[in-house]
Design an enzyme around this catalytic site. Structure first.
Site, PDB file in Angstrom:
ATOM      1  N   CYS A  69       5.456 -11.593  -0.559  1.00  0.00           N
ATOM      2  CA  CYS A  69       5.281 -10.158  -0.285  1.00  0.00           C
ATOM      3  C   CYS A  69       4.727  -9.873   1.108  1.00  0.00           C
ATOM      4  O   CYS A  69       5.079  -8.890   1.729  1.00  0.00           O
ATOM      5  CB  CYS A  69       4.363  -9.564  -1.339  1.00  0.00           C
ATOM      6  SG  CYS A  69       2.805 -10.463  -1.471  1.00  0.00           S
ATOM      7  N   LYS A  97       1.914 -11.227 -19.306  1.00  0.00           N
ATOM      8  CA  LYS A  97       3.359 -11.479 -19.389  1.00  0.00           C
ATOM      9  C   LYS A  97       3.845 -12.086 -18.082  1.00  0.00           C
ATOM     10  O   LYS A  97       3.869 -11.424 -17.043  1.00  0.00           O
ATOM     11  CB  LYS A  97       4.158 -10.190 -19.656  1.00  0.00           C
ATOM     12  CG  LYS A  97       5.606 -10.534 -20.029  1.00  0.00           C
ATOM     13  CD  LYS A  97       6.585  -9.426 -19.849  1.00  0.00           C
ATOM     14  CE  LYS A  97       7.117  -9.282 -18.458  1.00  0.00           C
ATOM     15  NZ  LYS A  97       7.902 -10.433 -17.957  1.00  0.00           N
ATOM     16  N   GLU A 157      12.912  -4.133   1.743  1.00  0.00           N
ATOM     17  CA  GLU A 157      12.399  -5.485   1.492  1.00  0.00           C
ATOM     18  C   GLU A 157      13.553  -6.353   0.992  1.00  0.00           C
ATOM     19  O   GLU A 157      14.093  -6.121  -0.082  1.00  0.00           O
ATOM     20  CB  GLU A 157      11.287  -5.439   0.433  1.00  0.00           C
ATOM     21  CG  GLU A 157      10.659  -6.795   0.220  1.00  0.00           C
ATOM     22  CD  GLU A 157       9.647  -6.822  -0.922  1.00  0.00           C
ATOM     23  OE1 GLU A 157       9.936  -6.275  -1.990  1.00  0.00           O
ATOM     24  OE2 GLU A 157       8.577  -7.425  -0.728  1.00  0.00           O
ATOM     25  N   GLU A 196       0.227  -4.476  -6.981  1.00  0.00           N
ATOM     26  CA  GLU A 196       0.498  -5.252  -5.762  1.00  0.00           C
ATOM     27  C   GLU A 196       2.012  -5.306  -5.612  1.00  0.00           C
ATOM     28  O   GLU A 196       2.682  -6.040  -6.329  1.00  0.00           O
ATOM     29  CB  GLU A 196      -0.067  -6.674  -5.913  1.00  0.00           C
ATOM     30  CG  GLU A 196      -1.568  -6.758  -5.986  1.00  0.00           C
ATOM     31  CD  GLU A 196      -2.225  -6.509  -4.639  1.00  0.00           C
ATOM     32  OE1 GLU A 196      -1.561  -6.662  -3.602  1.00  0.00           O
ATOM     33  OE2 GLU A 196      -3.411  -6.126  -4.631  1.00  0.00           O
TER      34      GLU A 196
END
Ligand code: NAD
Length: 499
Positions: free
Chosen positions: A302, A192, A402, A266
């Site tokens: 990331c 997906k 983040e 991840e």
């Protein structure tokens, strides 16, 4: 005149997206959603919201292909011969895939074509993992006691039906990092893509669909959170491999409990780069660190070190060179070779980043530059001028959360121990960097930093070396043999030699 990407959309013959299930492409007359280009906020096309119905069909097909089909038990050479042509086909289509990826998320075409998130890099990832196919072996064990005369051996068997859920920032690379090892290990897979970035991934799906894989081995469903939830919680899934935000990673972990799905996660990062006064060049360190936040994907990566922990004695020099770097940033048509930086993926994410910038100011960080939103021909896109905050304290929100945008927080330090303590004082642990010319210090600090990977005087990932996070940055590693372990289950067979 505002920039427009409609001409390139037309030139690339972008069509409404379909689902690929059980070896067939399906138009979808159920719910659909529109994909918006972030540089212009123009509609690219529509995609199926597969929901639980589409997911059910895809998982059933993948389940049949795994439980009853030839794929998991196929001889290594046969599987290799079937998969290997995919690598060359991706190389052959790399330019078109790169164009579609730029249409997806606005990454400048130069980077879409020539960086570690390019189609060429994705082909390398497939090439690497297909090389493991005939090397996925087990072990034998010597007898331990006199009591038995058994021979013990292990086999690595495919983990089963894999759900691969992708983020928006590197759709092509993350597709490869999940689909290549899954297929190499004999798993079946349901992919997906992110609801923001379907075009390039569907082109990759077309390439895989052209190969002779048995029906149901590879399937693709599109959709947003609803479809992701249906997929990650489906009892027919044995493993979820996910790249995305920690908050969704938590939801996937909870959804995995009823049938103990295997997980590779991840997730996000708030990585630190420590810059010592003995760095070869403070200018290079500052230019690279500011560049990672301001160019390429504009900090939507990331592993970006968004906390620069800089020795007080070189602070002014660092800030000067960071400010110089930002002068090289150019926003504009992502297909223009002069454009250096991607827009922010959505209006919502842009507003979230602007709110973080306001919070940084309120909490007392020193905004040196950036935070503006360009008008003129850029007015329709999600652009934010790159930001540098100086004099940041590690307890400020901008140093803890983040942001996933073009914001660099610079934190001063005086001693090595203090720098390491600041770097490790984070709920994340994905990547990090140390800039120094002292080899002893480089190893000492790299070993002391609590992160899945550390770069010394730079950072880059390759398909055959493991990469991944500790703490809230994730579970497991992608790259090389650890990935093969993560897509297989170890079976021990005890063979009684006495009959
Ligand atoms: P996201 O978590 O918002 O979405 C990722 C995917 O999860 C999308 O496909 C989305 O549709 C799906 N999803 C949403 N809700 C879901 C649910 N409840 N269950 C299952 N699936 C669901 O992430 P994003 O905004 O696309 O990507 C940015 C994030 O990804 C950042 O946090 C970034 O750090 C992280 N990231 C990590 C790595 C890495 O290697 N560690 C690489 C790239 C991006």
């Amino acid at each position: 005149m505002p920039i427009s990407l409609i001409p390139i959309r037309e030139a690339l013959h972008v069509r409404p997206g379909r689902l690929f299930i059980n070896g067939n492409w399906h138009d979808w007359d159920g719910e659909r959603f529109e994909q918006i280009q972030p540089a212009t906020n123009e509609i690219m096309t529509s995609f199926a919201e597969a929901g639980s119905e589409g997911v059910g069909l895809a998982v059933a097909a993948a389940r049949r292909a795994f439980d009853d089909g030839p794929w998991p038990g196929m001889r290594a050479q046969d599987r290799k011969r079937m998969l290997q042509p995919i690598v060359e086909r991706i190389y052959a289509a790399e330019q078109e895939i790169a164009q579609l990826q730029t249409l997806d998320n606005g990454i400048p075409f130069t980077y879409s074509r020539n960086s570690r998130v390019s189609a060429k890099a994705a082909a390398d990832i497939f090439d690497h993992f297909f090389g493991w196919i005939d090397k996925i072996n087990g072990e034998t064990y010597p007898l331990y006691s006199m009591a038995s005369n058994m021979q013990y051996m292990t086999f690595r068997e495919p983990v089963g039906v894999v759900a691969a859920i992708l983020p928006y920032n590197g759709p092509v690379m993350t597709f490869a990092m999940k689909v290549a090892p899954a297929l190499a290990c004999g798993c079946t897979v349901v992919v997906k893509p992110s609801e923001y970035t379907n075009l390039a991934v569907l082109k990759l799906a077309e390439i895989i669909a052209e190969s002779d894989l048995p029906p149901g081995v590879f399937n693709i469903v599109t959709g947003g959170a609803e479809t992701g939830t249906a997929l990650s919680s489906h009892p027919g899934i044995d493993k979820v491999t996910f790249t995305g935000s920690p908050i969704v990673g938590e939801k996937i972990t909870i959804a995995s409990v009823p049938n103990m799905k295997r997980l590779s996660l991840e997730l996000g990062g708030k990585s630190a780069a420590i810059v010592f006064p003995d760095a070869d060049s403070v200018a290079v360190a500052a230019t690279r660190l500011m560049g990672l936040c301001s160019t390429f994907l504009s900090g939507q990566v990331c592993t970006t070190p968004t906390r620069a922990i800089v020795h007080r004695s070189i602070m002014e020099e660092f800030l000067h060179h960071a400010a110089e770097q930002v002068k090289t940033v150019r926003f504009g048509d992502p297909f223009d070779p002069a454009t250096t930086s991607a827009p922010i993926i959505s209006k919502r994410q842009k507003e979230k980043i602007l709110a973080y910038i306001e919070q940084g100011k309120r909490e007392g960080a020193d905004l040196r530059f950036g935070g503006g939103t360009p008008g003129g021909e850029l007015a329709n896109g999600n652009w934010i001028d790159p930001v540098l905050f100086a004099n940041v304290r590690n307890d400020m929100t901008i140093a803890r959360e983040e942001i996933f945008g073009p914001v660099l927080s610079v934190i001063p330090f005086d001693t090595e121990d203090e720098a390491i303590r600041i770097a490790n004082d984070s709920e994340y642990g994905l990547a990090g960097c140390v800039y120094t010319s002292n080899v002893n210090r480089a190893f000492r600090v790299a070993r002391a930093m609590r992160s899945g990977s550390i770069g010394v005087n730079g950072y880059a990932s390759i398909p055959n070396a493991p990469m991944g996070g500790i703490k809230r940055s994730g579970v497991g590693r992608e790259g090389g043999w650890p990935t093969i372990e993560a897509f297989t289950e170890l079976k021990t067979i005890n063979f009684n030699l006495d009959g």
